[in-house]
Design an enzyme around this catalytic site. Structure first.
Site, PDB file in Angstrom:
ATOM      1  CE  LYS A 270      -3.292   2.460   3.057  1.00 26.95           C
ATOM      2  NZ  LYS A 270      -4.328   2.588   4.281  1.00 26.95           N
ATOM      3  CG  ASP A 275      -5.776   7.792   4.514  1.00 27.80           C
ATOM      4  OD1 ASP A 275      -6.676   8.352   3.926  1.00 27.80           O
ATOM      5  OD2 ASP A 275      -6.117   6.842   5.034  1.00 27.80           O
ATOM      6  CE  LYS A 282      -6.884   8.589   7.865  1.00 28.30           C
ATOM      7  NZ  LYS A 282      -7.492   7.549   8.662  1.00 28.30           N
ATOM      8  CG  ASP A 293      -1.940   5.358   4.767  1.00 27.90           C
ATOM      9  OD1 ASP A 293      -1.880   4.355   5.495  1.00 27.90           O
ATOM     10  OD2 ASP A 293      -3.238   5.666   4.276  1.00 27.90           O
ATOM     11  CG  ASP A 352     -10.095   7.525   6.447  1.00 26.21           C
ATOM     12  OD1 ASP A 352      -9.050   7.330   6.016  1.00 26.21           O
ATOM     13  OD2 ASP A 352     -10.222   7.291   7.803  1.00 26.21           O
ATOM     14  CD  GLU A 354      -6.851   5.214   2.275  1.00 28.15           C
ATOM     15  OE1 GLU A 354      -7.789   5.038   3.211  1.00 28.15           O
ATOM     16  OE2 GLU A 354      -5.678   4.738   2.727  1.00 28.15           O
ATOM     17  NE  ARG A 356     -10.798  -1.447   3.954  1.00 30.38           N
ATOM     18  CZ  ARG A 356     -11.452  -1.659   5.338  1.00 30.38           C
ATOM     19  NH1 ARG A 356     -12.306  -2.225   5.242  1.00 30.38           N
ATOM     20  NH2 ARG A 356     -10.724  -1.264   6.336  1.00 30.38           N
TER      21      ARG A 356
HETATM   22  N1  BES Z   1      -4.542   4.512   6.879  1.00 30.38           N
HETATM   23  C1  BES Z   1      -5.502   4.111   7.542  1.00 30.38           C
HETATM   24  C2  BES Z   1      -5.388   3.199   8.682  1.00 30.38           C
HETATM   25  C3  BES Z   1      -4.185   3.719   9.728  1.00 30.38           C
HETATM   26  C4  BES Z   1      -4.989   4.537  10.808  1.00 30.38           C
HETATM   27  C5  BES Z   1      -3.071   3.422  10.094  1.00 30.38           C
HETATM   28  C6  BES Z   1      -4.278   4.840  11.857  1.00 30.38           C
HETATM   29  C7  BES Z   1      -2.313   4.101  11.110  1.00 30.38           C
HETATM   30  C8  BES Z   1      -2.907   4.551  11.850  1.00 30.38           C
HETATM   31  C9  BES Z   1      -6.761   3.680   6.819  1.00 30.38           C
HETATM   32  O1  BES Z   1      -6.667   3.802   5.592  1.00 30.38           O
HETATM   33  C10 BES Z   1      -7.901   3.876   7.303  1.00 30.38           C
HETATM   34  O2  BES Z   1      -8.401   5.002   7.461  1.00 30.38           O
HETATM   35  N2  BES Z   1      -8.705   3.141   7.936  1.00 30.38           N
HETATM   36  C11 BES Z   1     -10.056   3.218   8.577  1.00 30.38           C
HETATM   37  C12 BES Z   1     -10.733   2.220   8.261  1.00 30.38           C
HETATM   38  C13 BES Z   1     -12.386   2.570   8.463  1.00 30.38           C
HETATM   39  C14 BES Z   1     -12.936   3.722   7.815  1.00 30.38           C
HETATM   40  C15 BES Z   1     -12.978   0.984   8.518  1.00 30.38           C
HETATM   41  C16 BES Z   1      -9.630   3.176  10.069  1.00 30.38           C
HETATM   42  O3  BES Z   1      -8.828   2.578  10.582  1.00 30.38           O
HETATM   43  O4  BES Z   1     -10.144   4.106  10.646  1.00 30.38           O
HETATM   44 ZN    ZN Z   2      -4.994   4.664   4.396  1.00 29.90          ZN
HETATM   45 ZN    ZN Z   3      -7.867   5.725   5.364  1.00 26.90          ZN
END
Ligand code: BES
Ligand code: ZN
Ligand code: ZN
Length: 503
Positions: A270, A275, A282, A293, A352, A354, A356
């Site tokens: 990834k 992000d 966010k 990210d 968010d 994204e 996946r």
């Molecule tokens: N890049 C983030 C995951 C992340 C969050 C990595 C904090 C490191 C620290 C990912 O893209 C994301 O935002 N995931 C969301 C998924 C949710 C919307 C189902 C998350 O983890 O809140």
């Molecule tokens: Zn992300």
């Molecule tokens: Zn995200």
């Protein structure tokens, strides 16, 4: 760092500081038991000198203890290794780390007596471990500092009584460790780079520049038009609000003596250079540090370049999905339904989630190469930090043998990994009523493995696949002396290289 091997050493090399290690042992002192140093193979006169010092009595060889003294005009640093039975590979890395941290700003030349710090008496592995501990600890991201953090140390000499005939093997252990650590540090550099200089286009260019000239490596980059041709609707939806082209960097390493039996590993990473969350924006505090990210892509690239530079006898394909997740009037809106490269439709309920979407299409693309195994690494879910903390890498997948070999590879390199299950209920939860899939589950619970349950849909039939969630372990590691306290850890590069070695 220049590392010199000095075998057949009868006396310590002349250096600003000579480092000698000692275990600790229990000794009866009246009715009490106290810890005292077990000097092992120290030069006798040197040991007598330390024992004769009043201040020297405070040094007992306990793990992490250090004591400076002078012996025949030579500055000596005595380091405690703790109990002999507890002293293992990781202790050696950490000892090397504490030595270089103590000395890097004062000593130009350091001589380390390998015989006194050897793990189970093995000079060869110890040389590799001390190189690792040193190189990983010396890493600094000082590119943007007006005053650089250049260490004073320019040379480390490994002294050992071992016969000169063993030089080739020991030197090889040092050289291999140098390649792996350089690759960990390249990965750290990419991750630490800020998003105003590292975007998908500059990142792809930087990777190609770094990979240029590595023997057996071929490179290819797919841009927006190519992704459209490939029908990567999920990947493109993440890039829709970006000022930069999406980039799919495809690298291949073919070993010199490849045969039909040569194993083929695919790495997928990834590479979200930033992000913001997209329209599912966010909150400010959660957005900070989202430059990291792209750590999954940096991790698999780091492993790829190390494997290629080591010339390991495995074929490796490496796929890096690069874009940012930004907003403009064209950015993907929640409720959108897109079609993935493999034809599945996906309802995007949260922009968010994204990573996946990018990974899914890249996994389908990578599957077309029919690798024997496919491993992706991603900072995929905040839930992984809740489940496993900042220290442990999440592991999920569809193949027990591959998962087991990753666990073994991680344990051999002293990196933490833990497997989470993908259960049928979570697969169900990722289904939408108006599309084949949705990109988030119905609740926050089990978010890390639900993301894996989504990814699984894009893994080609019959391909052994493992997913590494490095959302926690990819970043700052307070507990590891050879990882920066703040910034990219570079963890899991060593595990992936070791996996390739074991194959
Ligand atoms: N890049 C983030 C995951 C992340 C969050 C990595 C904090 C490191 C620290 C990912 O893209 C994301 O935002 N995931 C969301 C998924 C949710 C919307 C189902 C998350 O983890 O809140
Ligand atoms: Zn992300
Ligand atoms: Zn995200």
């Amino acid at each position: 760092m220049k590392i010199t091997l000095n075998l057949g050493a009868v006396a310590p090399s002349v250096a600003d500081v000579v480092v000698l290690g000692t275990f600790t042992k229990k000794e009866k002192k009246g009715k009490k038991e106290v810890n005292v140093p077990a000097f092992g193979n120290w030069p006798k006169a040197c040991k007598d000198s330390l024992v004769g010092l009043t201040a020297g009595k405070s040094f007992n060889g306990e793990k992490g203890s250090q004591f400076f003294f002078d012996w025949e005009g030579q500055r000596i640093l005595a380091v405690g290794l703790g109990e002999k039975s507890d002293y293992d590979a990781e202790s050696a890395r950490r000892t090397a780390s504490s030595v270089i941290t103590t000395l890097k700003s004062s000593a130009t030349k350091i001589a380390i007596n390998l015989d006194t710090v050897a793990v189970k008496g093995n000079i060869e592995t110890t040389a590799g471990l001390f190189t690792e501990g040193t190189e990983l600890s010396l890493y600094e991201f000082d590119k943007y500092l007006s005053t650089k953090k250049t260490p004073k140390t320019t040379e480390i000499i490994f002294d050992s009584k071992a016969k000169k005939t063993g030089a080739k093997k020991i030197q090889k252990a040092i050289d291999e460790a140098l390649i792996v650590c350089e690759s960990v540090n390249v990965a750290r550099d990419f991750v630490n780079e800020p998003p105003n200089t590292l975007n998908s286009e500059t990142y792809a260019k930087a990777v190609l520049a770094d990979a240029k000239g590595i023997k057996g490596v071929r490179t290819k980059v797919l841009g927006k038009a190519d992704l459209k041709k490939q029908k990567m609707g999920m990947f493109l939806s993440v890039n829709a609000g970006s000022a930069f082209e999406p980039q799919l960097v495809h690298l291949t390493y073919t070993p010199a003596k490849a045969t039909k039996k040569t194993k083929h590993i695919a790495f997928v990473g990834k590479g979200l250079t930033f992000d913001t969350g997209g329209y599912s924006l966010k909150p400010g505090a959660s957005m900070v540090n989202m430059k990291f990210d792209m750590a999954g892509s940096a991790t698999v690239y780091g492993a790829f370049r190390a494997i290629a530079k080591l010339g390991l006898p495995v074929k490796v394909s490496c796929f890096l999905g690069m874009t940012d997740n930004a907003i403009n009037s064209l950015a993907t809106m929640p409720d959108s339904i897109v079609t993935a490269k493999n034809g599945k439709t996906v309802e995007i309920l949260n922009t968010d989630a994204e990573g996946r979407l990018v990974l899914g299409d890249v996994l389908t693309y990578a599957s077309e190469q029919k690798p024997d195994m496919m491993i992706d690494a991603a900072t995929l879910t905040g839930a992984c930090l809740i489940a496993l903390g900042t220290e442990v890498c999440g592991l999920m997948g569809n193949d027990k043998k591959l998962a087991d070999s990753l666990k073994k590879a991680a344990s051999e390199t002293d990196e933490y990994i833990w497997e989470l299950p993908i259960i049928k209920e979570w697969r169900e939860d990722m289904k939408s009523n108006i599309a084949d899939l949705k990109n988030i589950g119905g609740s926050r619970w089990g978010g890390t493995a639900k993301a894996a349950a989504f990814l699984e849909n894009f893994v080609g039939e019959g391909i052994a696949w493992a997913h590494l969630d490095i959302a926690g372990c990819g970043d700052s590691q307070g507990h590891l002396p050879y990882c920066p306290k703040k910034g990219a850890s570079g963890l899991m590069v060593r595990t992936l290289v070791n996996l390739a070695k074991n194959n």
